[in-house]
Scaffold this motif. Structure first.
Motif, PDB file in Angstrom:
ATOM      1  N   GLY A 222      56.376  -9.229  46.562  1.00  0.00           N
ATOM      2  CA  GLY A 222      55.944  -7.724  46.512  1.00  0.00           C
ATOM      3  C   GLY A 222      56.274  -6.688  47.852  1.00  0.00           C
ATOM      4  O   GLY A 222      56.279  -5.885  46.964  1.00  0.00           O
ATOM      5  N   ALA A 226      58.527  -3.204  46.366  1.00  0.00           N
ATOM      6  CA  ALA A 226      57.973  -2.269  46.904  1.00  0.00           C
ATOM      7  C   ALA A 226      58.195  -1.165  47.464  1.00  0.00           C
ATOM      8  O   ALA A 226      58.540  -0.381  47.084  1.00  0.00           O
ATOM      9  CB  ALA A 226      56.433  -2.114  47.376  1.00  0.00           C
ATOM     10  N   LYS A 227      59.228  -1.620  48.068  1.00  0.00           N
ATOM     11  CA  LYS A 227      60.300  -1.309  48.868  1.00  0.00           C
ATOM     12  C   LYS A 227      61.436  -0.803  48.554  1.00  0.00           C
ATOM     13  O   LYS A 227      62.287   0.564  48.716  1.00  0.00           O
ATOM     14  CB  LYS A 227      60.906  -2.012  50.356  1.00  0.00           C
ATOM     15  CG  LYS A 227      62.194  -1.645  51.061  1.00  0.00           C
ATOM     16  CD  LYS A 227      61.572  -0.047  51.913  1.00  0.00           C
ATOM     17  CE  LYS A 227      62.033   0.984  52.522  1.00  0.00           C
ATOM     18  NZ  LYS A 227      61.638   2.387  53.228  1.00  0.00           N
ATOM     19  N   GLN A 231      57.644   2.610  45.596  1.00  0.00           N
ATOM     20  CA  GLN A 231      56.409   2.705  45.038  1.00  0.00           C
ATOM     21  C   GLN A 231      55.528   1.563  45.099  1.00  0.00           C
ATOM     22  O   GLN A 231      55.902   0.785  44.471  1.00  0.00           O
ATOM     23  CB  GLN A 231      55.724   4.076  44.390  1.00  0.00           C
ATOM     24  CG  GLN A 231      56.789   3.627  43.468  1.00  0.00           C
ATOM     25  CD  GLN A 231      56.542   4.991  41.495  1.00  0.00           C
ATOM     26  OE1 GLN A 231      55.633   5.268  42.118  1.00  0.00           O
ATOM     27  NE2 GLN A 231      57.389   4.056  40.392  1.00  0.00           N
ATOM     28  N   ILE A 232      54.789   1.420  45.584  1.00  0.00           N
ATOM     29  CA  ILE A 232      53.841   0.499  45.396  1.00  0.00           C
ATOM     30  C   ILE A 232      52.816  -0.054  43.253  1.00  0.00           C
ATOM     31  O   ILE A 232      52.484   0.482  43.290  1.00  0.00           O
ATOM     32  CB  ILE A 232      51.821   0.439  45.824  1.00  0.00           C
ATOM     33  CG1 ILE A 232      53.017   0.234  47.332  1.00  0.00           C
ATOM     34  CG2 ILE A 232      52.200  -1.266  45.943  1.00  0.00           C
ATOM     35  CD1 ILE A 232      52.515  -0.531  48.780  1.00  0.00           C
ATOM     36  N   SER A 236      53.409  -5.037  41.707  1.00  0.00           N
ATOM     37  CA  SER A 236      53.870  -5.473  43.243  1.00  0.00           C
ATOM     38  C   SER A 236      52.510  -5.530  44.031  1.00  0.00           C
ATOM     39  O   SER A 236      52.829  -6.831  45.144  1.00  0.00           O
ATOM     40  CB  SER A 236      54.284  -4.195  43.956  1.00  0.00           C
ATOM     41  OG  SER A 236      55.959  -4.009  43.696  1.00  0.00           O
ATOM     42  N   LEU A 237      51.430  -5.007  43.767  1.00  0.00           N
ATOM     43  CA  LEU A 237      50.036  -5.029  44.205  1.00  0.00           C
ATOM     44  C   LEU A 237      49.825  -6.281  43.785  1.00  0.00           C
ATOM     45  O   LEU A 237      49.157  -6.570  45.010  1.00  0.00           O
ATOM     46  CB  LEU A 237      49.115  -3.888  43.468  1.00  0.00           C
ATOM     47  CG  LEU A 237      47.345  -3.809  44.733  1.00  0.00           C
ATOM     48  CD1 LEU A 237      47.998  -3.860  45.654  1.00  0.00           C
ATOM     49  CD2 LEU A 237      46.304  -2.830  44.140  1.00  0.00           C
ATOM     50  N   LEU A 240      51.459  -8.960  45.606  1.00  0.00           N
ATOM     51  CA  LEU A 240      51.201  -9.048  46.885  1.00  0.00           C
ATOM     52  C   LEU A 240      49.794  -9.608  47.402  1.00  0.00           C
ATOM     53  O   LEU A 240      49.257 -10.591  48.504  1.00  0.00           O
ATOM     54  CB  LEU A 240      51.065  -7.747  47.400  1.00  0.00           C
ATOM     55  CG  LEU A 240      52.581  -7.053  47.862  1.00  0.00           C
ATOM     56  CD1 LEU A 240      51.852  -5.837  48.506  1.00  0.00           C
ATOM     57  CD2 LEU A 240      52.786  -7.677  49.397  1.00  0.00           C
TER      58      LEU A 240
END
Length: 469
Positions: A222, A226-227, A231-232, A236-237, A240
């Motif tokens: 995650g 994002a990196k 953007q997240i 990805s959220l 995470l």
């Protein structure tokens, strides 16, 4: 030491060196793998993550498995698994398959590391301390010269060579181990056969291992996703959150279970030992960030060949190997604190020196930075182990050693994560400088921790003197 013991020693050493050798050779292969499989830097970093996560899980599990199924069987099985992975990895058509085989390779080599020292302790009774020190030299030496070996192999034969080079070691170790490692008593093996699947799951702590692995992989994926995208995203959220939930469940489960994979309660009971492990995580985070970042800087930014990258990285390995025995003598006389303080100062100096490097810095400047980290690593190899023994009660030294190894793997995993977050999808000179700035801050925190430990230790000595008087 008789002839049989010497051949037993050689067979074990040839097997256990495969884990540190394969973990370090890959540092020079990252740019090649990135080009061959058309990956960004974040994607290729999983070749590092996968190996260390699998090692962190497999080594303690295989240590327990050897008590049930026998050390000889685990060692030989590890060699067979390593042989298969090393043979199949070079023909992987996809990077995903290479990652799977890398995990298999890590499990196989971890099986040998988990039981190698026990085999030496049990079956070599003459000059046992010497035998164990030779084992340690093989472990540290293989890790130290891995980038050099990897650079030479990749320069002449390409990245598949770093897998194929394992085969002669595996075959030699297997033939010797088959003849020299004694067979275990049947009573222990019969007890293992009578154990139910439910008991086996409880002994190994399968639930804890699954929560730990899922949580760590999801969290890493995650963060890096994002990196890499900048953007997240919703995906990805969610990943995470799954990672955080799994790690939270892992902590809660480990505090309740009777046979935890990582005995977290031990940290709460022994704060001095906890402090040593935290410092060890930071030491490995700093050292391996340089270890994996520097070859990419040399090849991607400076356009240095794999061969010359390996030659330059040899500065790091040789200074570390030379320093370790000298550090042992110093620590025997003065204790671990002065050596660890000097190590932290050298890492701070090396990190600051990296910030001053540019695309045309002379080779001597590169070697100076690598030498600073190499000397500090040699001091840490001995100093951190001595600090662990000093801070851990004798009755839990086995548990303490296991936690110590876990801390090393966590630091290594975090180093790869740090590089991935700083660099994103592309390794750049600007990102490398920012990495050096972060490493400087970590090194300065280690200087502060060791100065504080020195002061608190001096205070404890004064209190002990006053109470005895």
């Amino acid at each position: 030491m008789n002839a049989r013991s010497r051949w037993l020693m050689i067979s074990v050493c040839l097997g256990i060196l495969l884990n540190p050798l394969n973990s370090s050779m890959v540092s020079v292969a990252l740019p090649s793998l990135q080009n061959v499989f058309k990956l960004d830097f974040t994607g290729v970093s999983w070749i590092i993550f996968s190996f260390y996560i699998a090692s962190a899980v497999a080594q303690p599990v295989m240590g327990k498995a050897s008590d049930l199924f026998g050390r000889r069987r685990i060692f030989l099985a590890g060699l067979v698994i390593s042989f298969a992975a090393s043979l199949l990895a070079p023909i992987s058509p996809y990077f995903g398959m290479l990652i799977v085989l890398r995990v298999v390779q890590s499990i196989g080599t971890s099986m040998m590391v988990a039981v190698g020292m026990a085999i030496i302790r049990i079956y070599i009774t003459e000059r046992q301390a010497t035998a164990l020190s030779v084992l340690s030299i093989f472990l540290s030496g293989a890790a130290a010269i891995g980038p050099f070996i990897g650079g030479v192999l990749i320069h002449w034969w390409g990245w598949p060579a770093i897998f194929l080079v394992n085969i002669p070691f595996v075959l030699a170790s297997f033939l010797l181990a088959w003849r020299t490692i004694p067979k275990e008593e049947q009573s222990a093996l019969l007890a293992a056969r009578d154990m139910t699947f439910r008991k086996w799951v409880a002994v190994v702590d399968v639930s804890g291992i699954l929560l730990f692995t899922v949580g760590l992989v999801a969290l890493l994926y995650g963060l890096l996703s994002a990196k890499s995208t900048g953007q997240i995203s919703s995906g990805s959220l969610i990943t995470l959150l799954i990672g955080l939930a799994a790690l939270g469940g892992f902590v809660r489960y480990e505090l309740k279970t009777k046979a935890p994979f990582i005995p977290l309660r031990t940290f709460a009971r022994h704060p001095a030992m906890t402090s040593v492990n935290v410092q060890y995580i930071l030491v490995n985070l700093l050292y391996y960030s340089l270890f994996f970042g520097f070859p990419s800087y040399l090849q991607t930014v400076r356009h240095v060949s794999e061969f010359h990258t390996g030659m330059l990285m040899l500065t790091l390995g040789l200074t570390s190997l030379v320093t370790s025995p000298l550090a042992g003598r110093w620590i025997d006389k003065s204790g671990p604190r002065p050596a660890l303080l000097m190590s932290a100062i050298l890492m701070a100096f090396g990190s600051v020196w990296i910030v001053t490097l540019n695309q045309t810095s002379p080779v001597i400047s590169v070697c100076l930075a690598l030498a600073a980290f190499g000397i500090s690593n040699g001091l840490n190899n001995v100093g951190m182990q001595a600090a662990l023994f000093q801070s851990s009660p004798k009755e839990i030294i086995g548990v303490a050693s296991g936690l110590f190894n876990t801390s090393r793997y966590l630091g290594t995993i975090l180093s790869s994560l740090l590089i991935g977050i700083v660099m994103g999808g592309k390794f750049s000179f600007g990102g490398f400088r920012w990495l050096a700035v972060i490493l400087t801050l970590i090194a300065l925190s280690l200087v502060f921790m060791n100065r504080r430990r020195r002061g608190s230790g001096h205070l404890q000595e004064m209190e002990g003197s006053s109470s005895s008087s």
